[in-house]
Design a protein around this motif. Sequence first.
Motif, short mmCIF file in Angstrom:
data_model
loop_
_atom_site.label_atom_id
_atom_site.label_comp_id
_atom_site.label_asym_id
_atom_site.label_seq_id
_atom_site.Cartn_x
_atom_site.Cartn_y
_atom_site.Cartn_z
N CYS A 32 7.26 4.01 -3.36
CA CYS A 32 7.20 2.77 -2.58
C CYS A 32 5.76 2.47 -2.17
N ARG A 33 5.06 3.47 -1.71
CA ARG A 33 3.66 3.29 -1.34
C ARG A 33 2.85 2.78 -2.53
N GLN A 34 3.08 3.39 -3.69
CA GLN A 34 2.34 2.96 -4.88
C GLN A 34 2.68 1.52 -5.26
N ALA A 35 3.96 1.18 -5.12
CA ALA A 35 4.37 -0.19 -5.43
C ALA A 35 3.69 -1.18 -4.50
N LEU A 36 3.61 -0.81 -3.23
CA LEU A 36 2.97 -1.71 -2.26
C LEU A 36 1.50 -1.93 -2.60
N ASP A 37 0.87 -0.89 -3.13
CA ASP A 37 -0.53 -1.04 -3.56
C ASP A 37 -0.64 -2.05 -4.70
N ARG A 38 0.28 -1.94 -5.66
CA ARG A 38 0.26 -2.88 -6.79
C ARG A 38 0.48 -4.30 -6.31
#
Lengths: 151, 151
Positions: free
Chosen positions: A110-116
């Motif tokens: 989820c954190r990585q998705a938010l970065d994208r």
Amino acid sequence: MSAKRKVPEIRNPLLNLVGYQLRRASAAMFNDLAVDLVALNLKPTSMSVLIVVGENEGVTQSGLGQLLGIKSANMAPLVAELEARGLMQRLRLDGRSHNLRLTADGRELCRQALDRIAANEVRFLSALQTTNRAALIAALEAIWTLPRKVS
Amino acid sequence: MSAKRKVPEIRNPLLNLVGYQLRRASAAMFNDLAVDLVALNLKPTSMSVLIVVGENEGVTQSGLGQLLGIKSANMAPLVAELEARGLMQRLRLDGRSHNLRLTADGRELCRQALDRIAANEVRFLSALQTTNRAALIAALEAIWTLPRKVS
DNA sequence: TATTGTTATACTCTATAACTATA
DNA sequence: TATAGTTATAGAGTATAACAATA
């Protein structure tokens, strides 16, 4: 110079329609993000589920579907896949509904998705000032939260 | 009073994303218009073809597709149906491309479609002032006409 | 060799209907 | 009786690939 006048010069009368501009702008940002999310093995829709569950531990599928505008028939396989991948847990609540929560892996993804997503927003909106961005969001939300026809 | 606290109070962290708001707003106006166009036996896409041809007599399918972002493989059956319904004519141009133009029936249906679209715009944007509407359109067009990644 | 258009086909997304189990 | 969830399926919408005809 250059008699290269092959350019058709087609006029587009749809350009002054908000509905048309919305569709083109939405598709542009959506497709760009979708390409980016392939690296995380996520589609925009499952990404949105991941994020909302991450911010609302214990939410049910029906609550989730209502918030995101996803029918329960389409939510079922979506949640099932996220659970199968070890990103989400379904905890039985009362025999007919489940509480959803992210696993540690789910929170990390989820954190990585938010970065994208953040990068996607910056890419398309870097020209926009903060004030204008806020005004844009307000205008858009006003459009889709309008009370609908009763028919 | 009233202990009717069944309301889940789910937070939606996507609300401050332009990409998300765009998608919801776009879907709202699009679906509303699509329902309206059923009365004219038109889908939003064939409607857009009708309108652009109406404003650009003699345009080719490839030019049309480029303008609207429709692949030639999908344009073919679309134009074929409009022609079969007597709304549009295909005039052979050079053996491999056709010039498109509306028939009288096509022009009439086009006018009716434009009325429906105008009503759709008013329905969703009556709260917006003319200035804000222009600013909204400018912002949206800036988003989808951005120079894309070269990759 | 590139362009215009066509056909066939596959894939995704979403919608509907029928169903089970539970409140 | 209404709600939560599941399954199966059908319909759009769009994508790719292979192809014919022409420039």
